[in-house]
Design an enzyme around this catalytic site. Sequence first.
Site, PDB file in Angstrom:
ATOM      1  CB  THR A  95      46.520   0.124  60.410  1.00  0.00           C
ATOM      2  OG1 THR A  95      47.459  -0.746  61.182  1.00  0.00           O
ATOM      3  CG2 THR A  95      45.603   1.103  61.297  1.00  0.00           C
ATOM      4  CE1 TYR A 149      49.162   6.263  54.822  1.00  0.00           C
ATOM      5  CE2 TYR A 149      49.984   7.820  53.123  1.00  0.00           C
ATOM      6  CZ  TYR A 149      49.184   7.578  54.130  1.00  0.00           C
ATOM      7  OH  TYR A 149      48.340   8.600  54.964  1.00  0.00           O
TER       8      TYR A 149
END
Length: 325
Positions: A95, A149
């Site tokens: 994403t 992340y």
Amino acid sequence: MKVFITGGAGFIGSHLVERLIGRGDSVLVLDDLSTGAMENLEPYLGKKGFDYRIGSALDLPLVTECLDRCDVTVHLAAAVGVRLIVERPVHTIETNVKATEAVLEAAAKKQKPVVIASTSEVYGKGAKIPFAEEDDLTLGATIHSRWAYACSKALDEWLALAYFREKKVPVILARFFNTVGPRQTGRYGMVLPNFARQALAGEPITVHGSGTQSRCFGHVRDAVEAVLRLIETKSAWGQVFNIGNDEEVSIEELAKRVRAAAGSQSAIQKIPYHEAYAEGFEDMQRRVPDLRKLEKFTGYRPRTPLATIIEDVLADQRAQLAAKR
Ligand code: UDP
């Protein structure tokens, strides 16, 4: 000004919408409602200047169509929250990287300006406090999902700066530090809404690890103000900025302050990291932003005190609890 906001139904996004509509600007929101919620946008439905699309920021034709209709884009759509990152690393990496790629590719067609949300996580285990924009990034090993992340966001930053240099796309990289305030959900592990909810419900307040780890919490309204000022600052384009507050507090102290502000009798319960997250979880011990660059470029420095932030979050959690009853 017409602003395209990816992730506009999310926590920071919906505050940006509120501010822009409130001052008479127009917004177009794109959100897939994965972690954002339509209820965050309810007050603006049918309001002059507000428009939205439900869809993915990975959908290049859709992103291009929206971006072309606006003057500036604020790209907030991303997989967020340490819990989500540890539980769904594939989703997080894909994403964060692909959506930013789509936004930059769409922006490059007409050299449209884009603000890209990054994160203080990129500083990783850096030991030099406070963290300044030109410091080295010290990420952990790839076996620990948490750093996926940070790494995905660092790649977003490289890519954005590459588009700036090579394709003349005006970009601003906004490294948000712990941003909190009304409408943030505790569902993805964020500490302050969780503590507030636990304190109000009289449940134990769950402090992970020793509680000596510290953070600086910034009010979401201040973060929005910083982004809007950066957009208006010509010299800010092509640059990276820390956005946050530099009032540092340990997590155990935060638990105590939330409990006191709530007038709660909750116990403070320490939970080992391996029980709170997965085995081998690595936390950051301290995280403090150096805000001199933001102040130098915009004349603005977020200053909402932690006491006010805690009050605001408690009021929001009280309202949510009352709505559920
Ligand atoms: N934390 C905690 N209890 C909770 C949620 C989080 O003690 O219920 C801790 C977490 O382990 C971290 C800090 O609070 O040390 C901040 O966590 P958060 O997920 O809000 O943000 P982070 O700074 O880790 O991105």
